[in-house]
Motif scaffolding. Structure first.
Motif, short mmCIF file in Angstrom:
data_model
loop_
_atom_site.label_atom_id
_atom_site.label_comp_id
_atom_site.label_asym_id
_atom_site.label_seq_id
_atom_site.Cartn_x
_atom_site.Cartn_y
_atom_site.Cartn_z
N ASP A 151 78.30 65.27 13.48
CA ASP A 151 77.85 66.60 13.07
C ASP A 151 77.69 66.71 11.55
O ASP A 151 78.47 66.14 10.79
CB ASP A 151 78.85 67.67 13.53
CG ASP A 151 78.76 67.92 15.03
OD1 ASP A 151 77.77 67.51 15.63
OD2 ASP A 151 79.71 68.51 15.59
N SER A 152 76.70 67.49 11.16
CA SER A 152 76.50 67.78 9.74
C SER A 152 76.90 69.22 9.43
O SER A 152 76.74 69.69 8.30
CB SER A 152 75.03 67.57 9.37
OG SER A 152 74.18 68.36 10.19
N GLN A 187 84.93 72.77 15.01
CA GLN A 187 84.47 71.61 15.74
C GLN A 187 85.04 71.66 17.15
O GLN A 187 86.23 71.91 17.33
CB GLN A 187 84.89 70.32 15.04
CG GLN A 187 84.23 70.10 13.69
CD GLN A 187 82.73 69.96 13.78
OE1 GLN A 187 82.21 69.28 14.67
NE2 GLN A 187 82.01 70.61 12.87
N ASP A 192 84.11 63.61 15.28
CA ASP A 192 82.69 63.90 15.17
C ASP A 192 82.28 64.46 13.82
O ASP A 192 81.10 64.56 13.52
CB ASP A 192 82.30 64.91 16.28
CG ASP A 192 80.81 65.01 16.49
OD1 ASP A 192 80.13 63.97 16.44
OD2 ASP A 192 80.31 66.12 16.70
N HIS A 193 83.25 64.82 12.99
CA HIS A 193 82.88 65.51 11.76
C HIS A 193 83.93 65.32 10.67
O HIS A 193 85.13 65.42 10.93
CB HIS A 193 82.70 67.01 12.03
CG HIS A 193 82.11 67.77 10.88
ND1 HIS A 193 80.95 67.39 10.26
CD2 HIS A 193 82.53 68.88 10.24
CE1 HIS A 193 80.66 68.25 9.28
NE2 HIS A 193 81.61 69.16 9.25
N ASP A 219 80.11 73.64 14.84
CA ASP A 219 79.68 73.91 16.20
C ASP A 219 79.76 75.41 16.47
O ASP A 219 80.27 76.19 15.66
CB ASP A 219 80.56 73.17 17.20
CG ASP A 219 80.44 71.66 17.09
OD1 ASP A 219 79.41 71.19 16.57
OD2 ASP A 219 81.38 70.96 17.51
N ASP A 272 76.53 72.11 20.21
CA ASP A 272 76.99 71.13 19.24
C ASP A 272 76.04 71.11 18.04
O ASP A 272 74.82 71.18 18.21
CB ASP A 272 77.06 69.75 19.88
CG ASP A 272 77.80 68.74 19.02
OD1 ASP A 272 78.97 68.99 18.70
OD2 ASP A 272 77.20 67.72 18.64
N ALA A 273 76.60 71.02 16.84
CA ALA A 273 75.76 71.04 15.64
C ALA A 273 74.73 69.91 15.67
O ALA A 273 73.58 70.10 15.28
CB ALA A 273 76.63 70.94 14.38
N THR A 274 75.14 68.73 16.12
CA THR A 274 74.23 67.59 16.28
C THR A 274 74.61 66.90 17.58
O THR A 274 75.59 66.14 17.62
CB THR A 274 74.35 66.61 15.10
OG1 THR A 274 74.17 67.32 13.87
CG2 THR A 274 73.28 65.52 15.21
N ASN A 292 79.56 64.97 21.63
CA ASN A 292 78.11 64.91 21.45
C ASN A 292 77.39 64.99 22.79
O ASN A 292 77.26 64.00 23.50
CB ASN A 292 77.70 63.62 20.73
CG ASN A 292 78.17 63.59 19.29
OD1 ASN A 292 78.10 64.61 18.60
ND2 ASN A 292 78.66 62.46 18.83
#
Length: 342
Positions: free
Chosen positions: A95-96, A233, A317-318, A99, A88-90, A267
């Protein structure tokens, strides 16, 4: 004595010429306007079709590999210790960025030569396998290298420490014990740990058509497979993360008793028990594609606005910021890992 006769010689007066000129200009201008509008419309339709096609192709590639993840494996392969390894990106919040995921997937022949056993393997134990003629060379062209893993019949995983330069007999790292037996004609698969991520630069995408979806061997070279893919994502549903493993997707906190979108987890590191990747049963894939070509048509300036200033919600999430210069398409799909769990 001369006789005066009326003259019949005629011509256009200046006023008539000016009127004809004005009419010609109006007709030419109207024709040019129609041509320009048609060119713009055709260009816009082509771009929209490309954006839609790109996101569909990207989704099919990822969904196919997710469905096959874990096929015929009985241990770690490369960077894949499990069928699926999420990144996961964050992992601790929204997420910023995009993924990524690692998947353990099989590859086999779809034509001639076939990747099959040329003779029986077993039953008194065997330390090598003989493939049909030409299979080894074809496997090498598809990624077979030293220390590669193979699946025999989707039932047994073996390691090939050294690939011979010729012939179709492969020596295995360890002897397959008796009474395990595979008849001639059993299909053989090359197992690879592959990775999906998003490239954001021309260097990463291998062209000026960044961003792009990339696919490659995890830990190795990545190649652009679909241009214009801007965001990936991922969210996952599991069995045994918050409840006992029972063949039913877990009900996450905040969800209803029935299966719903709240049961997907976006997440998590998927590395701390009981939230571990081996319990993942469903993957929710969200993709965003954007146009890679400009909207410029015949006679069109660079000031045209084709996108939207509004933000784009890709997943819970994004969210992507608005971009007025690019058309975008969002596609979502839920895929079952059919080789594990349910």
């Amino acid at each position: 004595m001369s006789t005066l006769r009326p003259s019949h010689d005629g011509g256009f007066t200046l006023i008539e010429l000016m009127i004809a000129l004005i009419i010609s200009v109006v007709v030419i201008t109207a024709g040019f306007t129609i041509l320009t509008s048609t060119s713009r419309a055709v260009r816009a339709n082509d771009i929209s079709a490309d954006v839609q096609q790109n996101v569909r192709v990207a989704m099919e590639l990822i969904a196919r590999d997710v469905k096959l993840a874990g096929f015929g494996t009985s241990g770690a392969v490369g960077n894949c210790s499990l069928a699926l390894k999420p990144t996961d990106a964050t992992a601790t919040g929204p997420d910023s960025g995009s993924d990524s995921m690692d998947l353990l997937v099989p590859t086999t022949s779809i034509g001639t030569p076939t990747w099959q056993l040329a003779s029986i393997a077993g039953p008194n134990g065997f330390a090598g396998i003989t493939l049909t003629a030409g299979a080894r060379a074809d496997m090498v062209s598809r990624g077979l290298v030293n220390n590669s893993y193979l699946s025999i019949g989707g039932a047994y995983t073996v390691k090939v420490p050294a690939v011979p330069a010729s012939g179709d007999t492969l020596t295995l790292e360890s002897t397959v014990p008796s009474p395990i037996t595979f008849p001639a004609g059993t299909q053989v698969h090359l197992l690879e740990c592959i990775r999906y991520d998003i490239g954001t630069t021309a260097a990463a995408c291998g062209s000026a058509n960044a961003p792009c979806l990339r696919r490659g061997v995890s830990g190795g070279a990545m190649a652009a497979v679909v241009d214009g893919i801007e965001d990936l994502q991922l969210a996952y549903a599991c069995d045994g993360c918050t409840e006992l493993e029972n063949g039913i997707i877990d009900n996450q906190i905040g969800g209803t008793a029935a299966f719903d979108s709240a049961d997907f987890v976006s997440n998590s590191t998927w590395a701390t028990s009981p939230m571990t990747a081996d319990k993942i049963r469903l993957a929710q894939i969200n993709l965003v594609s954007r146009q890679t070509a400009t909207d410029l048509g015949f006679g069109e300036g660079k000031g045209s606005i084709k996108g939207s200033s509004a933000s784009l919600v890709v997943s819970s999430d994004h969210t992507l910021a608005g971009d007025q210069q690019f058309r975008r398409r969002v596609l979502s799909k839920t895929v079952s890992l059919r080789n594990v769990g349910l």
